[in-house]
Design an enzyme around this catalytic site. Structure first.
Site, PDB file in Angstrom:
ATOM      1  CG  HIS A 146       1.329  -1.027   3.570  1.00 61.51           C
ATOM      2  ND1 HIS A 146       0.702  -1.285   3.667  1.00 61.51           N
ATOM      3  CD2 HIS A 146       2.219  -2.010   2.449  1.00 61.51           C
ATOM      4  CE1 HIS A 146       0.443  -1.938   2.096  1.00 61.51           C
ATOM      5  NE2 HIS A 146       1.264  -1.919   1.685  1.00 61.51           N
ATOM      6  CE  LYS A 148      -3.643  -2.018  17.438  1.00 60.92           C
ATOM      7  NZ  LYS A 148      -4.575  -1.700  16.635  1.00 60.92           N
ATOM      8  NE  ARG A 149       5.061  -7.413  15.963  1.00 62.44           N
ATOM      9  CZ  ARG A 149       6.383  -7.886  15.080  1.00 62.44           C
ATOM     10  NH1 ARG A 149       6.188  -8.430  13.986  1.00 62.44           N
ATOM     11  NH2 ARG A 149       7.925  -7.498  15.087  1.00 62.44           N
ATOM     12  CE  LYS A 193       0.939  -1.471  15.568  1.00 61.99           C
ATOM     13  NZ  LYS A 193       0.064  -1.607  14.316  1.00 61.99           N
ATOM     14  CB  THR A 238      -6.507  -5.515   8.244  1.00 62.80           C
ATOM     15  OG1 THR A 238      -5.216  -5.465   8.800  1.00 62.80           O
ATOM     16  CG2 THR A 238      -5.658  -4.165   7.072  1.00 62.80           C
ATOM     17  CE  LYS A 250      -7.692  -9.228  10.156  1.00 61.71           C
ATOM     18  NZ  LYS A 250      -6.977  -9.276   9.936  1.00 61.71           N
TER      19      LYS A 250
HETATM   20  C1  26V Z   1       9.200  -2.728   7.511  1.00 60.72           C
HETATM   21  C2  26V Z   1      10.152  -3.964   7.949  1.00 60.72           C
HETATM   22  C3  26V Z   1      11.198  -2.811   7.467  1.00 60.72           C
HETATM   23  C4  26V Z   1      12.674  -3.805   7.900  1.00 60.72           C
HETATM   24  C5  26V Z   1      12.801  -5.395   8.523  1.00 60.72           C
HETATM   25  C6  26V Z   1      11.405  -6.130   8.093  1.00 60.72           C
HETATM   26  C7  26V Z   1       9.844  -5.496   8.221  1.00 60.72           C
HETATM   27  C8  26V Z   1       9.224  -5.759   8.094  1.00 60.72           C
HETATM   28  C9  26V Z   1       7.701  -5.569   7.504  1.00 60.72           C
HETATM   29  C10 26V Z   1       7.480  -3.667   6.839  1.00 60.72           C
HETATM   30  C11 26V Z   1       6.850  -3.165   7.399  1.00 60.72           C
HETATM   31  C12 26V Z   1       5.974  -2.554   8.249  1.00 60.72           C
HETATM   32  C13 26V Z   1       4.886  -1.753   7.778  1.00 60.72           C
HETATM   33  C14 26V Z   1       2.784  -2.381   7.931  1.00 60.72           C
HETATM   34  O1  26V Z   1       3.537  -3.604   8.322  1.00 60.72           O
HETATM   35  N1  26V Z   1       2.508  -1.086   7.484  1.00 60.72           N
HETATM   36  C15 26V Z   1       1.175  -1.859   8.361  1.00 60.72           C
HETATM   37  O2  26V Z   1       0.488  -1.878   7.423  1.00 60.72           O
HETATM   38  C16 26V Z   1      -0.920  -2.383   7.264  1.00 60.72           C
HETATM   39  C17 26V Z   1      -1.816  -2.463   5.733  1.00 60.72           C
HETATM   40  O3  26V Z   1      -1.485  -1.982   5.132  1.00 60.72           O
HETATM   41  C18 26V Z   1      -1.894  -1.333   8.150  1.00 60.72           C
HETATM   42  O4  26V Z   1      -2.718  -1.299   8.218  1.00 60.72           O
HETATM   43  C19 26V Z   1      -1.358  -0.724   9.451  1.00 60.72           C
HETATM   44  O5  26V Z   1      -1.714   0.352   9.854  1.00 60.72           O
HETATM   45  C20 26V Z   1       0.482  -0.402   9.093  1.00 60.72           C
HETATM   46  O6  26V Z   1       0.859  -0.264  10.268  1.00 60.72           O
END
Ligand code: 26V
Length: 828
Positions: free
Chosen positions: A370, A549-550, A555, A657, A661
């Protein structure tokens, strides 16, 4: 207010559809009262809103259970392959409306509650969000659970039952303050506690050898206990299980210590064990290297694999069949320890040859990537992995070595600089690896996984993300849904590409008028809400420009803010130039430790305060930063948006995503060629999408230009002026130097190329102003976005995973009429 004598129509014969509905609503009223009285122990006169909400939820849950058992039974008897979706996060939001809509019981519930003197909307609004996720990745998992049920794919979601979901965000003098989230405060209405489904999981200790066999002697153990939430499909045709694990001590309470008067110490093991499922990590990019996080990852992954094997072994006796019966999807690398753990379960615990165990595990596992951001790709120190999971560390070395044997140049390894690279490990142990948009998948092939892709050219595939139309159109946007259904019937709800059938109606003046009216009324609702909740008056006919968004540098919320400041200055200098009124809406959380993102939050709030207080620009520009962004707030904002801000530095947003929407709900996108924006633009047509900015390739080239930021600032007086205002403390007079970090970053390093893209962004925004001034043309473009975005349904995405990755089939589900209104009849 209420009475238990509710038999008015309950026993009436069902002679017509209307009467049938009446029976259902009376039934529902009976069961609401029954649950209130006998489960919650409340008299109607004493019940508070949350009691009624829980009673209604239990009444609906009861109706889901029959479908759920029937689905499970069908899956068991058919011997079909099951899909297991392992995800550290499920960002569910509320479930009551979703369940009610999917069961087709909304009208009945409305009537039952009215009879009880209650209001359905008030009750829906009382439900807390289940915020067990950070953002896109967690929300995708939630959409996928709903679509897995709707397409009739037998599946389990596996995750963690965090006691505290994502923190609540408040602003104190413009600064973000985090507060703990407490969704379990009130009795959770949807889940079933499964005291009988629990697994012991071990950590630490050492490994010895016994006649060539590795034996792990762990030093610590906890128990993973299951909590199940049924996930019902559209029209109640199928139901799957979301199984979340909660950590418990192996040996509960220490009575001996308690009796010695050591009260706190007696409760210690309990508290320690529970820590594992206590909180969701709120950092969605930077890995903190926290031991607890690795424990969480192993905890839920290992519990899920045991559960999967237990189910398999209850039905089959030949382990070689496992890949035909179980497809296990790893949502990011968070559950990547599944590779070594599966090998351990097959080899160490069941005696399968090591090589065969590796091949078998790989045939079951697949991995979704992701993000390509280097700081978000998980790496664990080898010494930590060794201390916590000594046997797994050995197996990782064996897996890595086995992989290396097959590649003579030995350029790729999962072990580097004393760290385990979880992306590489997941890749090596997966038969398919997927990206989440076409561009992202190509970038995976050419960047982070280039070597692995060369070695395994068939392994990487694309599955562009999708969103569930039930939540994100049908429920969130009632006015638009009614118009669509009136025009083309209800089939679009689970076959979203039918939205294409809308286009022939655009010629009828009536259609676009109704389309515009829906948007206008959604915007009026939001305006009223902003007035009451935020004490902010906005022009409901203004262009609603939304970025939610975050908060993250890539971003580029700060690019949007710079454009806002530049626009404000320009309006102030020339108020009578016929400006298109705009409301700039922001919402999003910054990770608590992410200093730059928190400064952006503060700056947006301070800029909003100054702009909103300016009487000259007030008719044309307002800025709102809504606190505590969550799924429920997104459901409120998206239907009211005219413009969707998707402005990431190209190559950085894996998919997005929210962008889907917005397009479905008729907001036009201002966006870069990044993530799924590319595919949205292809589908809606370039003339219905406001493109700007550098491509991913141009971004890479631009970074090589010395002084690129200074050059861009020099060339654009508006950008220079906005930066100067921030730098001189115009928005922070109490501390003029407050944003020197931000302005310094932008003027010098500017890794995310805000300055270099600014001019193109400004120009796109002015094209948007002009386009919005022609409301007829704008509404037509908006409606085209709705009609051509049906492909972005998560039903399509799930069917793609089933065909290309899982090799799984949907089970025959009975038609809606066989299930709905069938009372307590099971599906057979
Ligand atoms: C990474 C970590 C690292 C450690 C601490 C907690 C934590 C929590 C989540 C993540 C993953 C981040 C990756 C993410 O959310 N990617 C997003 O995924 C979406 C669904 O595929 C996508 O639409 C977004 O573009 C992408 O940023």
């Amino acid at each position: 207010m209420t009475s238990m004598t509710v038999g008015r129509v309950a026993n009436a014969p069902v002679a017509s559809a209307l009467e049938g509905d009446l029976v259902t609503s009376a039934d529902l009223r009976d069961s609401i009262l029954r649950h209130l009285t006998y489960d919650l122990g409340k008299e109607p006169e004493m019940a508070e809103i949350h009691d009624w909400r829980i009673a209604l939820s239990l009444a609906l849950r009861e109706r889901i259970v029959d479908h759920w058992f029937a689905s499970m039974r069908t899956a068991r008897h058919s011997g079909a392959k099951r899909v297991y979706y392992l995800s550290m996060e499920f960002l569910i939001g509320r479930l009551l409306e979703d369940s009610m809509v999917n069961l087709g019981l909304e009208e009945a519930a409305d009537r039952a509650l009215t009879d009880l003197g209650l209001n359905l909307q008030d009750i829906l609004a009382d439900e807390p969000d289940a915020a067990l996720g950070n953002g896109g990745l967690g929300r995708l998992a939630a959409c996928f659970m709903e679509s897995l049920a709707t397409v009739g794919c037998p599946a389990f979601g596996y995750g963690i039952r965090y006691e505290h979901g994502l923190f609540k965000q408040r602003f104190v003098q413009g600064r973000q303050v985090e507060e703990p989230e407490d969704w379990l405060q009130q009795r959770p209405a949807w889940e079933f506690e499964r005291s009988d489904i629990a697994f012991k999981l071990c950590f630490g200790g050492e490994v010895s050898e016994d006649g060539g066999k590795a034996v792990w002697h762990p030093e610590e153990a906890v128990v993973a206990k299951a909590y199940d939430t049924p996930i019902i499909s559209w029209q109640g045709r199928w139901a799957n299980t979301l199984r979340l694990w909660s950590a418990r001590p192996l040996h509960g309470f220490d009575l001996e210590r308690f009796n010695r008067g050591e009260f706190a110490a007696a409760a210690e093991p309990e508290a320690l064990a529970r820590t594992i499922s206590r909180v969701l990590y709120p950092d969605d990019t930077t890995e903190q290297g926290k031991e607890l996080r690795l424990k969480q990852e192993f905890f839920f992954t290992a519990a899920s694999l045991r559960d999967i094997l237990r189910r398999f072994e209850a039905e089959h006796d030949n382990l070689r069949l496992l890949p035909q019966k179980a497809a296990i999807q790893l949502n990011d690398t968070h559950p990547a320890i599944a590779g070594p753990e599966m090998v351990r379960l097959l080899h160490d615990e069941r005696g399968m040859e090591l090589d065969e165990a590796i091949v078998t595990a790989r045939a079951c596992l697949s991995y979704t990537n992701h993000t390509l951001m280097p700081e978000a790709l998980e790496r664990w120190p080898e010494h930590l992995m060794h201390r916590l999971l000594p046997r797994h560390m050995q197996l990782i070395e064996r897996i890595d070595a086995a992989h290396a044997v097959k590649q003579p140049t030995r350029q790729v390894s999962a072990l580097e600089h004393g760290e385990v690279k979880m992306g590489e490990l997941a890749f090596m142990m997966a038969h398919k690896v997927n990206g989440v948009s076409a561009l992202h998948t190509e970038l995976m092939k050419s960047t982070v996984f280039a070597e692995l892709h060369r070695l395994h050219p068939d392994r990487i595939v694309n599955q562009t993300n999708g969103v569930t139309p039930r939540r994100w159109v049908l429920s969130a946007n009632r006015r638009l849904s009614a118009l669509i259904t009136d025009t083309i019937g209800e089939g679009w709800v689970d076959d979203l590409e039918q939205l294409e059938q809308l286009e022939p109606y655009f010629g009828d003046a009536g259609f676009l008028d109704r389309y515009a009216a829906a948007k206008r009324e959604n915007k009026a609702d939001l305006s009223n809400w902003l007035a009451t909740e935020m004490d902010l008056k906005v022009d409901p006919t203004a262009l609603f420009d939304v970025q939610i968004k975050r908060i993250h540098e890539y971003k580029r919320q700060h690019m949007n803010l710079l454009e806002t400041i530049a626009l404000w200055k320009e309006i102030a200098a020339n108020p009578d130039a016929g400006w298109t009124p705009r409301v700039k809406i922001f919402a999003g959380k910054a990770a608590p430790g992410y200093v730059f993102a928190k400064e952006i939050v503060h700056l947006i709030n301070e800029v909003a305060a100054v702009i909103n207080a300016d009487p000259v620009t007030a008719p044309y520009l307002k800025v709102a930063f809504l606190p505590n962004y969550n799924v429920t707030l997104a459901e409120r904002l998206i239907p009211a948006a005219d413009l969707s801000e998707q402005i990431s530095t190209a190559g950085k947003e894996a998919s997005g995503t929210g962008n889907m929407k917005f397009a479905l709900n008729g907001a036009l996108t201002v966006g870069t060629l990044d993530g799924a924006n590319v595919e949205i633009r292809e589908r809606v047509g370039e003339e219905n999408f406001f493109l700007f900015g550098m491509t991913a390739d141009e971004v890479i080239a631009r970074r090589e230009v010395p002084g690129h930021a200074a050059q861009a600032i020099e060339a654009d007086a508006r950008l220079a002026g906005a930066l100067a205002d921030i730098g001189e403390g115009r928005f922070s007079p109490d501390d003029p130097g407050r944003y020197h970090g931000v302005t310094g970053n932008l003027s010098h390093h500017d890794y995310f190329l805000v300055c270099s893209d600014f001019t193109a962004y400004w120009e796109a925004q002015r094209r948007i102003d002009a386009a919005f001034a022609d409301q007829n043309a704008w509404m037509r473009m908006a409606a085209i976005n709705t009609a051509r975005s049906g492909w972005f349904s998560s039903d399509r995405a799930i069917r793609g995973y089933m065909a290309d990755i899982w090799n799984a089939e949907a089970l025959e589900v009975p038609g809606p009429g066989d299930v709905l209104h069938s009372g307590r009849q099971a599906l057979g």
